[in-house]
Scaffold this motif. Sequence first.
Motif, mmCIF file in Angstrom:
data_model
loop_
_atom_site.group_PDB
_atom_site.id
_atom_site.type_symbol
_atom_site.label_atom_id
_atom_site.label_comp_id
_atom_site.label_asym_id
_atom_site.label_seq_id
_atom_site.Cartn_x
_atom_site.Cartn_y
_atom_site.Cartn_z
ATOM 1 N N THR A 1 0.789 8.082 9.332
ATOM 2 C CA THR A 1 -0.531 8.676 8.982
ATOM 3 C C THR A 1 -1.427 8.513 10.108
ATOM 4 O O THR A 1 -2.031 9.381 10.500
ATOM 5 C CB THR A 1 -1.062 7.840 7.711
ATOM 6 O OG1 THR A 1 -0.057 8.187 6.682
ATOM 7 C CG2 THR A 1 -2.605 8.411 7.373
ATOM 8 N N GLU A 2 -1.242 7.253 10.880
ATOM 9 C CA GLU A 2 -2.064 7.251 12.199
ATOM 10 C C GLU A 2 -1.694 8.006 13.032
ATOM 11 O O GLU A 2 -2.620 8.463 13.821
ATOM 12 C CB GLU A 2 -2.027 5.681 12.485
ATOM 13 C CG GLU A 2 -2.396 4.695 11.451
ATOM 14 C CD GLU A 2 -1.918 3.228 12.081
ATOM 15 O OE1 GLU A 2 -1.225 2.989 12.932
ATOM 16 O OE2 GLU A 2 -2.275 1.991 11.214
ATOM 17 N N GLN B 1 7.322 1.946 3.619
ATOM 18 C CA GLN B 1 5.721 2.167 3.317
ATOM 19 C C GLN B 1 5.112 1.816 4.581
ATOM 20 O O GLN B 1 3.941 2.562 5.115
ATOM 21 C CB GLN B 1 5.331 1.517 2.294
ATOM 22 C CG GLN B 1 5.607 1.843 0.881
ATOM 23 C CD GLN B 1 4.995 3.391 0.715
ATOM 24 O OE1 GLN B 1 4.005 3.502 1.342
ATOM 25 N NE2 GLN B 1 5.518 4.232 -0.310
ATOM 26 N N GLY C 1 2.706 4.552 6.698
ATOM 27 C CA GLY C 1 1.360 3.948 7.024
ATOM 28 C C GLY C 1 1.256 4.439 8.675
ATOM 29 O O GLY C 1 0.220 4.914 9.070
ATOM 30 N N THR D 1 0.744 -1.271 0.008
ATOM 31 C CA THR D 1 0.133 0.000 0.171
ATOM 32 C C THR D 1 0.830 1.213 0.138
ATOM 33 O O THR D 1 1.901 1.408 0.601
ATOM 34 C CB THR D 1 -1.036 -0.173 1.346
ATOM 35 O OG1 THR D 1 -1.651 -1.357 1.214
ATOM 36 C CG2 THR D 1 -1.770 1.069 1.131
ATOM 37 N N ARG D 2 0.541 2.337 -0.685
ATOM 38 C CA ARG D 2 1.232 3.439 -1.039
ATOM 39 C C ARG D 2 0.916 4.687 0.218
ATOM 40 O O ARG D 2 -0.399 4.670 0.368
ATOM 41 C CB ARG D 2 0.920 4.013 -2.456
ATOM 42 C CG ARG D 2 1.705 3.229 -3.466
ATOM 43 C CD ARG D 2 3.135 2.890 -3.542
ATOM 44 N NE ARG D 2 3.640 4.133 -3.687
ATOM 45 C CZ ARG D 2 4.936 4.389 -3.947
ATOM 46 N NH1 ARG D 2 5.693 3.490 -3.888
ATOM 47 N NH2 ARG D 2 5.435 5.549 -3.999
ATOM 48 N N HIS D 3 1.617 5.098 0.804
ATOM 49 C CA HIS D 3 1.448 6.090 1.915
ATOM 50 C C HIS D 3 2.199 7.310 1.509
ATOM 51 O O HIS D 3 3.403 7.441 0.958
ATOM 52 C CB HIS D 3 1.789 5.669 3.211
ATOM 53 C CG HIS D 3 0.935 4.332 3.598
ATOM 54 N ND1 HIS D 3 -0.519 4.480 4.148
ATOM 55 C CD2 HIS D 3 1.139 3.178 3.850
ATOM 56 C CE1 HIS D 3 -1.017 3.285 4.601
ATOM 57 N NE2 HIS D 3 -0.168 2.391 4.462
ATOM 58 N N SER D 4 1.675 8.446 1.665
ATOM 59 C CA SER D 4 2.393 9.814 1.639
ATOM 60 C C SER D 4 3.142 10.275 2.677
ATOM 61 O O SER D 4 2.951 9.801 3.794
ATOM 62 C CB SER D 4 1.210 10.870 1.341
ATOM 63 O OG SER D 4 0.431 11.054 2.409
#
Length: 203
Positions: free
Chosen positions: A125-126, A118, A122, A3-6
């Motif tokens: 992001t959380e 990645q 992730g 999965t791609r995350h920024s």
Amino acid sequence: MTTRHSGTVFIVDDDDDFRDSMQWLLESDDLSVQSFSSARDFLSNYKGEKGCMLLDVRMPEINGLALQQIMLERDIRLPIVVLSGHGDIPMAVTAMKNGAIDFLEKPFDDEVLIPLVQTALGKATEMFADQQQQEQVRTLYESLSRREKEVMALVVTGKANREVAEELGISPKTVEVHRSRVMSKMRAESLPELVKQAAQVIL
């Protein structure tokens, strides 16, 4: 498929060749990268961006473990992947105990790095979402009047309106009004939700 995350990958390593190689590898996978040759360089330039960190544990002046501690003290929340040479495994283990999410022993396979980064992004992001939520709760709490804060502090301990009224020297009806305003201003739909919010803002 990963999965791609920024987010930005911050590389902190005093080995110029290794740092440049990692930056090229990550940027070739369309990742945003900032690299630093020392902990001091990172601390001087970090502006609070969301991201993760690739951190060498053995560096001059401020080593990776010391930087990790400084980041905790300054509330810099970045998931950290520790990079270590063979002789630095005990330091890497210590870093893991202090909150790093993983470690890689140099030299490592390039194919291992991208999925690990990645995963770290992730996690970032959380963490970023949690931080924003906590800041929102603090903002809502600061909108309360002094009396509303007093009522909230007592209500979340499980005290009934009558007990709160006795402790504050006001009428139960007044407590009920303040309590309703607290719930509204804090955007809490239930007492358990208000208790969770209080845990973030009331020491």
